[in-house]
Write a protein that holds these residues in place. Structure first.
Motif, PDB file in Angstrom:
ATOM      1  N   TRP A  69       4.914   1.097  12.008  1.00 31.38           N
ATOM      2  CA  TRP A  69       5.760   2.183  12.507  1.00 31.38           C
ATOM      3  C   TRP A  69       5.682   3.342  11.539  1.00 31.38           C
ATOM      4  CZ3 TRP A  69       9.948   4.458  10.059  1.00 31.38           C
ATOM      5  CH2 TRP A  69      10.707   5.352  10.834  1.00 31.38           C
ATOM      6  N   GLN A  70       5.754   4.549  12.062  1.00 27.81           N
ATOM      7  CA  GLN A  70       5.692   5.747  11.219  1.00 27.81           C
ATOM      8  C   GLN A  70       6.739   6.747  11.695  1.00 27.81           C
ATOM      9  OE1 GLN A  70       1.835   7.432   9.940  1.00 27.81           O
ATOM     10  NE2 GLN A  70       2.465   9.310  10.991  1.00 27.81           N
ATOM     11  N   SER A  71       7.472   7.279  10.734  1.00 29.11           N
ATOM     12  CA  SER A  71       8.502   8.261  11.055  1.00 29.11           C
ATOM     13  C   SER A  71       7.864   9.560  11.519  1.00 29.11           C
ATOM     14  CB  SER A  71       9.377   8.519   9.825  1.00 29.11           C
ATOM     15  OG  SER A  71      10.235   9.613  10.045  1.00 29.11           O
ATOM     16  N   GLU A  72       8.627  10.308  12.329  1.00 28.27           N
ATOM     17  CA  GLU A  72       8.123  11.590  12.806  1.00 28.27           C
ATOM     18  C   GLU A  72       7.941  12.586  11.643  1.00 28.27           C
ATOM     19  OE1 GLU A  72      10.749  10.038  13.743  1.00 28.27           O
ATOM     20  OE2 GLU A  72      10.674   9.619  15.906  1.00 28.27           O
ATOM     21  N   ASP A  73       8.641  12.334  10.540  1.00 29.54           N
ATOM     22  CA  ASP A  73       8.550  13.228   9.392  1.00 29.54           C
ATOM     23  C   ASP A  73       7.389  12.889   8.472  1.00 29.54           C
ATOM     24  OD1 ASP A  73      10.844  14.366  10.380  1.00 29.54           O
ATOM     25  OD2 ASP A  73      12.165  13.127   9.128  1.00 29.54           O
ATOM     26  N   ALA A  74       6.751  11.728   8.681  1.00 30.57           N
ATOM     27  CA  ALA A  74       5.663  11.326   7.786  1.00 30.57           C
ATOM     28  C   ALA A  74       4.468  12.248   7.974  1.00 30.57           C
ATOM     29  CB  ALA A  74       5.263   9.888   8.059  1.00 30.57           C
ATOM     30  N   ALA A  75       3.921  12.708   6.849  1.00 30.85           N
ATOM     31  CA  ALA A  75       2.822  13.684   6.896  1.00 30.85           C
ATOM     32  C   ALA A  75       1.460  13.032   6.968  1.00 30.85           C
ATOM     33  CB  ALA A  75       2.893  14.605   5.679  1.00 30.85           C
ATOM     34  N   GLY A  76       1.299  11.845   6.421  1.00 31.40           N
ATOM     35  CA  GLY A  76      -0.023  11.216   6.381  1.00 31.40           C
ATOM     36  C   GLY A  76       0.082   9.720   6.519  1.00 31.40           C
ATOM     37  N   PRO A  77      -1.029   9.028   6.307  1.00 33.87           N
ATOM     38  CA  PRO A  77      -1.024   7.571   6.420  1.00 33.87           C
ATOM     39  C   PRO A  77      -0.227   6.933   5.296  1.00 33.87           C
ATOM     40  CG  PRO A  77      -3.129   8.331   5.579  1.00 33.87           C
ATOM     41  CD  PRO A  77      -2.365   9.569   5.977  1.00 33.87           C
ATOM     42  N   ALA A  78       0.133   5.685   5.491  1.00 32.67           N
ATOM     43  CA  ALA A  78       0.911   4.967   4.489  1.00 32.67           C
ATOM     44  C   ALA A  78       0.096   4.746   3.239  1.00 32.67           C
ATOM     45  CB  ALA A  78       1.370   3.628   5.051  1.00 32.67           C
ATOM     46  N   ALA A  79       0.765   4.858   2.078  1.00 35.68           N
ATOM     47  CA  ALA A  79       0.116   4.597   0.801  1.00 35.68           C
ATOM     48  C   ALA A  79       0.099   3.103   0.533  1.00 35.68           C
ATOM     49  CB  ALA A  79       0.862   5.330  -0.314  1.00 35.68           C
ATOM     50  N   ALA A  80      -0.821   2.697  -0.317  1.00 34.72           N
ATOM     51  CA  ALA A  80      -0.918   1.275  -0.641  1.00 34.72           C
ATOM     52  C   ALA A  80       0.338   0.792  -1.317  1.00 34.72           C
ATOM     53  CB  ALA A  80      -2.125   1.025  -1.539  1.00 34.72           C
ATOM     54  N   ALA A  81       0.775  -0.421  -0.971  1.00 35.22           N
ATOM     55  CA  ALA A  81       1.990  -0.967  -1.558  1.00 35.22           C
ATOM     56  C   ALA A  81       1.778  -1.290  -3.019  1.00 35.22           C
ATOM     57  CB  ALA A  81       2.411  -2.220  -0.806  1.00 35.22           C
ATOM     58  N   ALA A  82       2.833  -1.138  -3.792  1.00 32.03           N
ATOM     59  CA  ALA A  82       2.732  -1.397  -5.228  1.00 32.03           C
ATOM     60  C   ALA A  82       2.715  -2.881  -5.542  1.00 32.03           C
ATOM     61  CB  ALA A  82       3.886  -0.727  -5.951  1.00 32.03           C
ATOM     62  N   VAL A  83       3.212  -3.704  -4.610  1.00 37.52           N
ATOM     63  CA  VAL A  83       3.252  -5.139  -4.833  1.00 37.52           C
ATOM     64  C   VAL A  83       2.316  -5.831  -3.835  1.00 37.52           C
ATOM     65  CG1 VAL A  83       4.708  -7.196  -4.835  1.00 37.52           C
ATOM     66  CG2 VAL A  83       5.611  -5.031  -5.673  1.00 37.52           C
ATOM     67  N   ASP A  84       1.437  -6.663  -4.353  1.00 38.84           N
ATOM     68  CA  ASP A  84       0.499  -7.399  -3.503  1.00 38.84           C
ATOM     69  C   ASP A  84       1.229  -8.590  -2.886  1.00 38.84           C
ATOM     70  OD1 ASP A  84      -1.554  -8.659  -2.268  1.00 38.84           O
ATOM     71  OD2 ASP A  84      -2.852  -8.798  -4.024  1.00 38.84           O
ATOM     72  N   LEU A  85       1.039  -8.786  -1.586  1.00 37.64           N
ATOM     73  CA  LEU A  85       1.721  -9.880  -0.898  1.00 37.64           C
ATOM     74  C   LEU A  85       1.276 -11.249  -1.393  1.00 37.64           C
ATOM     75  CD1 LEU A  85       1.928  -8.694   2.810  1.00 37.64           C
ATOM     76  CD2 LEU A  85       3.784  -8.938   1.184  1.00 37.64           C
ATOM     77  N   SER A  86       0.088 -11.299  -1.998  1.00 40.92           N
ATOM     78  CA  SER A  86      -0.380 -12.582  -2.505  1.00 40.92           C
ATOM     79  C   SER A  86       0.445 -13.061  -3.686  1.00 40.92           C
ATOM     80  CB  SER A  86      -1.857 -12.496  -2.905  1.00 40.92           C
ATOM     81  OG  SER A  86      -2.028 -11.544  -3.938  1.00 40.92           O
ATOM     82  N   GLU A  87       1.181 -12.143  -4.335  1.00 39.24           N
ATOM     83  CA  GLU A  87       2.084 -12.547  -5.403  1.00 39.24           C
ATOM     84  C   GLU A  87       3.321 -13.202  -4.787  1.00 39.24           C
ATOM     85  OE1 GLU A  87       2.975  -9.197  -7.779  1.00 39.24           O
ATOM     86  OE2 GLU A  87       0.891  -8.756  -8.278  1.00 39.24           O
ATOM     87  N   GLY A  88       3.900 -14.123  -5.495  1.00 42.59           N
ATOM     88  CA  GLY A  88       5.010 -14.877  -4.930  1.00 42.59           C
ATOM     89  C   GLY A  88       6.375 -14.319  -5.236  1.00 42.59           C
ATOM     90  N   THR A  89       6.480 -13.234  -6.053  1.00 42.21           N
ATOM     91  CA  THR A  89       7.794 -12.731  -6.466  1.00 42.21           C
ATOM     92  C   THR A  89       8.638 -12.291  -5.288  1.00 42.21           C
ATOM     93  OG1 THR A  89       6.756 -11.948  -8.503  1.00 42.21           O
ATOM     94  CG2 THR A  89       8.957 -11.120  -8.012  1.00 42.21           C
ATOM     95  N   ARG A  91       8.859 -13.296  -2.351  1.00 45.15           N
ATOM     96  CA  ARG A  91       9.396 -14.359  -1.500  1.00 45.15           C
ATOM     97  C   ARG A  91      10.806 -14.776  -1.910  1.00 45.15           C
ATOM     98  NH1 ARG A  91       5.350 -17.198   1.486  1.00 45.15           N
ATOM     99  NH2 ARG A  91       3.244 -16.430   1.062  1.00 45.15           N
ATOM    100  N   GLN A  92      11.188 -14.490  -3.163  1.00 49.66           N
ATOM    101  CA  GLN A  92      12.511 -14.875  -3.647  1.00 49.66           C
ATOM    102  C   GLN A  92      13.589 -13.883  -3.216  1.00 49.66           C
ATOM    103  OE1 GLN A  92      12.488 -17.850  -4.965  1.00 49.66           O
ATOM    104  NE2 GLN A  92      10.231 -17.812  -4.783  1.00 49.66           N
ATOM    105  N   GLY A  93      13.188 -12.665  -2.923  1.00 49.80           N
ATOM    106  CA  GLY A  93      14.159 -11.657  -2.532  1.00 49.80           C
ATOM    107  C   GLY A  93      13.498 -10.293  -2.427  1.00 49.80           C
ATOM    108  N   VAL A  94      14.271  -9.295  -2.056  1.00 50.28           N
ATOM    109  CA  VAL A  94      13.723  -7.944  -1.857  1.00 50.28           C
ATOM    110  C   VAL A  94      13.203  -7.398  -3.180  1.00 50.28           C
ATOM    111  CG1 VAL A  94      14.194  -5.636  -0.992  1.00 50.28           C
ATOM    112  CG2 VAL A  94      15.399  -7.611  -0.023  1.00 50.28           C
ATOM    113  N   VAL A  95      12.021  -6.779  -3.113  1.00 50.17           N
ATOM    114  CA  VAL A  95      11.413  -6.147  -4.282  1.00 50.17           C
ATOM    115  C   VAL A  95      11.373  -4.650  -4.039  1.00 50.17           C
ATOM    116  CG1 VAL A  95       9.329  -5.931  -5.681  1.00 50.17           C
ATOM    117  CG2 VAL A  95      10.046  -8.187  -4.860  1.00 50.17           C
ATOM    118  N   TYR A  96      11.960  -3.857  -4.983  1.00 49.53           N
ATOM    119  CA  TYR A  96      11.957  -2.397  -4.893  1.00 49.53           C
ATOM    120  C   TYR A  96      11.106  -1.863  -6.035  1.00 49.53           C
ATOM    121  CZ  TYR A  96      16.032  -3.043  -1.883  1.00 49.53           C
ATOM    122  OH  TYR A  96      16.881  -3.432  -0.880  1.00 49.53           O
ATOM    123  N   LEU A  97      10.113  -1.073  -5.691  1.00 52.10           N
ATOM    124  CA  LEU A  97       9.258  -0.439  -6.703  1.00 52.10           C
ATOM    125  C   LEU A  97       8.969   0.992  -6.274  1.00 52.10           C
ATOM    126  CD1 LEU A  97       6.705  -3.274  -7.541  1.00 52.10           C
ATOM    127  CD2 LEU A  97       8.429  -2.331  -9.059  1.00 52.10           C
ATOM    128  N   GLY A  98       9.668   1.935  -6.891  1.00 51.62           N
ATOM    129  CA  GLY A  98       9.423   3.340  -6.585  1.00 51.62           C
ATOM    130  C   GLY A  98       9.635   3.657  -5.129  1.00 51.62           C
TER     131      GLY A  98
END
Length: 432
Positions: A69-89, A91-98
């Motif tokens: 999903w993309q907001s109407e205000d988004a100017a470009g494509p999504a940037a790469a996530a800072a956390v790789d899903l292959s990491e297990g951190t 899974r324990q809870g929400v991760v906020y990074l920038g």
């Protein structure tokens, strides 16, 4: 974190988040796919100033994007996530990074993480406690609806598979060259009868039939008569009552007067706990088989009679009429093998009894040719070498013609018309 965190937000933010959450759950209730579910979260995502969102499906270490999903205000494509899903951190809870956040989606029943909501905000910022609670509520609602949808899909797939298996089973059973009759335990109500079963029963299948009336309903009769077979003797009824395997052969009278002989084997059907919930009867048409067996039995009896007759014909009894006279009545075909047997028996008997006269009666020999005539002459010549006088009786015209055809001297061979004449002649000769 509690709902109080959301109430502590400024009035404008509280109202916006409350309204957004109401829209989210209304949309989740109407959603029919992963894309619809993610789009339903859009009001809350906008309130949280999210530009890009991804719904990720997770299976072990593997993951795939299910919806974006993309907001109407988004100017470009999504940037790469800072956390790789292959990491297990995460899974324990929400991760906020920038500018990014990864929210695990859990199944309520077993707390298994089956997916994730990956977010990209318009700018790097710290979410307030109320905003985090709102995001947690959205994630829980999204997980609950996705879990429910997956359960429904699995149930639908299970039903489709069950329908296919049932259709496959019915098709296979219907193609079998034998009759299949399934009945419910307790009542005997038919639950499945294949095409051959209907044909063998001859009068269709009553869906309301009961085991107490099977014999009358299907006109089950004894093998040797048209008497109705007692219902309790039917294999299927016995299996439904005893829970054991039973087999019996009996007849079925069709409405058109045709009689079919069937062999029925019934067996119980049990669940994993061992409780019998149905019984199956396998019906085989043995009408032709029984006819062939009867023909084979008749042929066998005739063959035994023929063999007995042949054996009787081949027997060469030597009958002592007195100390010096023996007689051998010959019955049946006289071939070379039997002729040798006649000579052997005659010589052994004459030598053992020291007979002076041997009578060969050929009244019972149906056919005579030169071979038969030659055999008779060989027998006569053989006993003469032992000093025994041979006498032939019962010579018919064809035997006489065969003897003459050998062109041998028959003056020394005594021939008489009947066995009685031969006995009188032999008695006079023995007295001399």
């Amino acid at each position: 974190m509690t709902s109080q965190d959301l109430r502590n937000e400024p009035d404008s933010v509280f109202v916006a988040l409350q309204g957004a959450l109401a829209q989210v759950f209304a949309g989740l209730a109407r959603a029919r796919s992963e894309v619809d579910h993610l789009r339903a979260c859009a009001p809350c995502l906008r309130a949280l100033k999210v530009h890009h969102a991804e719904l990720i499906g997770v299976d072990g270490s593997a993951h795939e994007q299910l919806a974006a999903w993309q907001s109407e205000d988004a100017a470009g494509p999504a940037a790469a996530a800072a956390v790789d899903l292959s990491e297990g951190t995460w899974r324990q809870g929400v991760v906020y990074l920038g500018r990014h956040a990864i929210v695990p989606l859990r199944c309520d029943t077993d707390e298994l993480v089956f997916g994730a909501l990956r977010l990209e905000f318009a700018e790097a910022r710290e979410l307030s406690a109320g905003e985090r609670e709102a995001l947690a509520v959205v994630a829980d609602g999204l997980a609950a609806f996705l879990t429910a949808r997956r359960v429904v899909l699995r149930q639908r797939e299970a039903l489709r598979n069950a329908d296919r298996q049932q259709a496959t089973l019915e098709a296979v059973i219907d193609c079998l060259p034998i009759g299949i009759f399934l009945a419910e335990a307790g009542t005997g109500t038919p639950t499945l009868v294949n095409r051959v079963g209907v044909e063998l029963l001859g009068r269709g299948v009553d869906p309301n039939a009961r085991q107490e009336t099977y014999s009358e309903d299907y006109q089950c009769v004894r093998l040797d008569s048209d008497e109705l077979l007692p219902n309790e003797e039917l294999p299927l009824v016995r299996t439904l009552v005893t829970g054991e395997r039973h087999t019996k052969m009996f007849g079925i009278l069709h409405p058109d007067g045709k009689r079919v002989t069937i062999e029925v084997t019934a067996a119980p059907i049990r669940d994993r706990q061992g409780t019998m919930f149905a019984a199956v009867a396998v019906i085989i048409d043995v009408t032709e088989r029984n006819r062939l067996e009867a023909e084979r039995a008749e042929y066998r009896d005739e063959l035994i009679k023929a063999q007995a007759q042949a054996l009787a014909e081949r027997s060469t009894p030597l009958i002592p009429l007195s100390d010096e006279i023996v007689a051998m009545p010959l019955v049946g075909t006289l071939d070379r093998e039997r002729a040798d047997q006649v000579v052997e028996t005659l010589l052994a008997g004459c030598a053992a009894r020291k007979a002076r006269v041997a009578i060969l009666d050929v009244t019972g020999v149906p056919h005579a040719d030169t071979a038969v005539a030659g055999s008779l002459l060989r027998a006569a010549a053989a006993v003469r070498l032992l000093g025994v006088e041979p006498i032939l009786t019962g010579i018919r015209p064809d035997v006489a013609r065969a003897l003459v055809g050998l062109e041998v001297d028959l003056k020394s061979l005594v021939t008489l018309s009947t066995l009685q004449d031969a006995i009188l002649y032999a008695t006079r000769t023995a007295r001399r």
